[in-house]
Design an enzyme around this catalytic site. Structure first.
Site, PDB file in Angstrom:
ATOM      1  N   THR A  34       2.649  -4.819  -1.960  1.00 31.68           N
ATOM      2  CA  THR A  34       2.447  -3.370  -1.995  1.00 31.68           C
ATOM      3  C   THR A  34       3.774  -2.610  -2.066  1.00 31.68           C
ATOM      4  OG1 THR A  34       1.663  -1.536  -0.622  1.00 31.68           O
ATOM      5  CG2 THR A  34       2.365  -3.488   0.551  1.00 31.68           C
ATOM      6  N   ASP A  35       3.708  -1.372  -2.536  1.00 31.23           N
ATOM      7  CA  ASP A  35       4.916  -0.530  -2.541  1.00 31.23           C
ATOM      8  C   ASP A  35       5.319  -0.105  -1.127  1.00 31.23           C
ATOM      9  OD1 ASP A  35       2.845   1.280  -2.080  1.00 31.23           O
ATOM     10  OD2 ASP A  35       3.361   2.637  -3.722  1.00 31.23           O
ATOM     11  N   GLU A  36       4.387  -0.245  -0.152  1.00 29.66           N
ATOM     12  CA  GLU A  36       4.671   0.265   1.200  1.00 29.66           C
ATOM     13  C   GLU A  36       5.808  -0.495   1.882  1.00 29.66           C
ATOM     14  OE1 GLU A  36       1.371   1.301   3.647  1.00 29.66           O
ATOM     15  OE2 GLU A  36       0.156   1.916   1.952  1.00 29.66           O
ATOM     16  N   TYR A  46       1.039  -2.734   9.065  1.00 29.60           N
ATOM     17  CA  TYR A  46       0.531  -3.310   7.797  1.00 29.60           C
ATOM     18  C   TYR A  46       1.694  -3.646   6.870  1.00 29.60           C
ATOM     19  CZ  TYR A  46      -1.025  -3.211   2.913  1.00 29.60           C
ATOM     20  OH  TYR A  46      -1.207  -3.507   1.589  1.00 29.60           O
ATOM     21  N   LYS A  85       3.144  -7.228   5.456  1.00 26.73           N
ATOM     22  CA  LYS A  85       3.242  -7.547   4.025  1.00 26.73           C
ATOM     23  C   LYS A  85       4.693  -7.911   3.671  1.00 26.73           C
ATOM     24  CE  LYS A  85       0.594  -7.402   1.082  1.00 26.73           C
ATOM     25  NZ  LYS A  85      -0.387  -8.419   0.553  1.00 26.73           N
TER      26      LYS A  85
END
Ligand code: NAD
Ligand code: DAU
Length: 378
Positions: free
Chosen positions: A135-137, A184, A188
C-alpha cells in the site's frame, strides 16, 4: 505456458478481481485461491468463476506454515500473488495484534515456505515469482501543499501526471523513505521489508507494488465509499472524520488488477512499482459526489441527502494526504488507469445499488454461511 499460481486473499475486495482476471484470461493456468475467510473474505464475490476448471479454492490461514508448505508442493506452485492481509486502518487502531500476526508473520510464513519449496526443486528459482501487494500508506503522509485545500480534479484526465505535477505538489515515489503511522501501515511496512530481505539474502525472485486507495464493486462496507453509498441509500448519517479535508488518490479496482497482471508477468525482479490513479480527492468532495450520484440514480431531488453529512471526531493519527506517482509503471510497462474517475464512480454507485442483496448479505452477516453451504460434505 502452463503455470500454477497461488493467489492469497482472493475472496477479499481486490483479490476477487485479480482471481477473476487471471482465471478468465489464462485458461492454461491453474489458479489456487487461498483465503482464511475472515470477516473480509466472501466467496459470493467469486460466484461467476467458482465452477471454472482452472480454479481451486482452499480455505487456509497464511500463518499456518505446515499447511502452506504442503499446498505449495501439492499444486507445484511457481508463482505467488500475495494479497491476504488485515486491511482496515480503524480496526488496526483498536486491535493491532492481529495486524502484526497476519501481515507480518503471515507474509514471513509464505516467504519461508515458498523459498524452501523452490530451493528444493531441481530448477531452483527458474520461472518462479513471489509478488507482494502493498500500500501507499507505508510512505507516511504528505502535506496539503495548497493552504486553501486541494482542488479535487474531477474534470481532469485521471492519468495526467503532467497536470498534477504542474501544481508543484509532492508525491510518493518508489524511493520515498518508509514512514508508516498506523498499526496497519506499520505491519504492511514490516511485510514489505521481509519480502525485500528474502530477495537480498536468498536471491528469491520477488517484486513489490505499493498502490493507492481502490474503489469499485465487492468492497467491504467498512471502507468509505461502499459504507457511504449504502448509508445514503438508507438515509443513515454519514460519519465524516474531522473536517473531511484529508486527501486520498483513488483508483478503480479493475485497473489495479490489470496492473498486477502486467507486473506479475513483466515487472523486473527485486523492483518496486507504485500504482495510482493521479486522482486526488478530499474526502468531503468525494462524499458530495456520492450523494449527488446516489440521489440522481434513485430519482431523488438534487441535494435531498446533503444533511446526512455528520462530522465526528477524527481518526487517531489520521494521515493528511496520500498521492502516488506511478510514472515508472507507465514508462517501463505501459500501464495506465483505463477509467476516468467520473466513469468509475458512476459504475461503482450503480453496482452497489443494483446489488443490494450482496450488501444485505454482508451487513447481516449471512455471507459467512456461504462457505459452509457451498462446501458442505466435501
Ligand atoms: P480485504 O480486507 O478486502 O481482503 C483481505 C482478504 O484476506 C480477505 O479475503 C480475508 O479473508 C483474507 N485474509 C485475511 N487474513 C488472512 C489470513 N491470515 N490467511 C488467509 N487469508 C486471510 O483487503 P483488500 O482491500 O482487498 O486488500 C488486499 C491487499 O491489497 C492487502 O494486502 C492490502 O494491504 C492491499 N492494498 C489495498 C488497498 C485498498 O484500497 N483496498 C490499496 C493498496 C493496497
Ligand atoms: O491508501 C491505500 C489504503 O486505502 C489501503 O492500504 C487500505 O487497506 C484501505 O483501507 C484504504 O485506507 P484508508 O484509511 O484511506 O481508507 P478508508 O476507506 O478507511 O478511509 C478513506 C478516508 O475516508 C480516510 O481519510 C478516512 C475517511 N473516512 C473513512 C471512514 C470509513 C471517514 O471520514 N469516515 C468513515 O466512516
Amino acid at each position: 505456458m502452463k503455470r500454477n499460481i497461488l493467489i492469497t486473499g482472493g475472496a477479499g475486495f481486490i483479490g476477487n478481481h485479480v482471481v477473476r482476471l487471471f482465471v478468465n484470461k489464462y485458461p492454461e493456468y491453474h489458479i489456487i485461491n487461498l483465503d482464511k475467510l475472515t470477516y473480509a473474505g466472501n466467496l459470493a464475490n467469486l460466484r461467476d468463476i467458482e465452477g471454472m476448471p482452472n480454479y481451486t479454492f482452499v480455505k487456509a490461514d497464511i500463518c499456518d506454515y505446515e499447511v502452506i508448505k504442503k499446498l505449495l508442493a501439492q499444486y507445484e506452485i511457481d508463482g505467488v500473488i500475495h494479497l491476504a492481509a488485515e486491511t482496515h486502518v480503524d480496526r488496526s487502531i483498536k486491535d493491532p495484534f492481529v495486524f502484526a500476526r497476519t501481515n507480518v508473520m503471515g507474509t514471513l510464513t509464505l516467504l519461508q515456505a515458498a523459498n524452501e519449496y523452490w530451493e528444493s526443486r531441481p530448477e531452483g528459482y527458474e520461472g518462479k515469482r513471489f509478488y507482494h501487494i502493498s500500500t501507499d500508506e507505508v510512505y507516511g503522509a504528505l502535506e496539503l501543499t495548497d493552504p486553501e485545500g486541494i482542488e479535487s480534479p474531477f474534470t481532469t484526465k485521471a492519468s495526467s501526471a503532467e497536470h498534477h505535477h504542474a501544481y508543484g505538489r509532492e508525491f510518493f515515489l518508489e524511493t520515498t523513505k518508509y514512514n508508516p503511522h498506523s498499526p496497519y501501515s506499520a505491519a504492511k511496512a514490516g511485510s514489505d521489508h521481509f519480502v525485500r530481505a528474502f530477495h537480498d539474502t536468498y536471491g528469491m525472485p520477488t517484486v513489490v507494488t505499493n498502490c493507492s486507495n481502490n474503489y469499485g464493486p465487492y468492497q467491504f462496507p467498512e471502507k468509505l465509499i461502499p459504507l457511504f453509498i449504502n448509508n445514503i441509500r438508507h438515509r443513515k448519517p454519514l460519519p465524516v472524520y474531522g473536517k473531511g479535508e484529508n486527501v486520498r488518490d483513488w483508483l478503480y479496482v479493475v485497473d489495479h488488477a490489470r496492473a498486477i497482471d502486467v507486473i506479475f508477468h513483466r515487472g523486473r525482479v527485486a523492483e518496486t512499482y507504485n500504482i495510482g490513479g493521479f486522482n486526488e480527492w478530499k474526502n468531503i468532495d468525494i462524499i458530495k459526489v456520492l450523494i449527488k450520484t446516489v440521489d440522481r440514480l434513485l430519482g431523488r431531488p438534487e441535494g435531498a441527502d446533503n444533511d446526512l453529512i455528520t462530522h465526528i471526531s477524527d481518526r487517531k493519527g489520521h494521515d493528511v494526504r496520500y498521492a502516488i506517482d506511478s510514472r515508472k509503471l507507465k514508462d517501463e510497462l505501459g500501464w495506465e488507469p483505463s477509467l476516468q474517475f467520473e466513469e468509475g464512480i458512476e459504475k461503482t454507485v450503480k453496482w452497489y445499488l443494483d446489488n443490494q442483496e450482496w450488501m444485505d448479505n454482508v451487513t447481516s452477516g449471512d455471507y459467512q454461511r456461504y462457505y459452509v453451504d457451498m462446501y458442505k460434505g466435501r
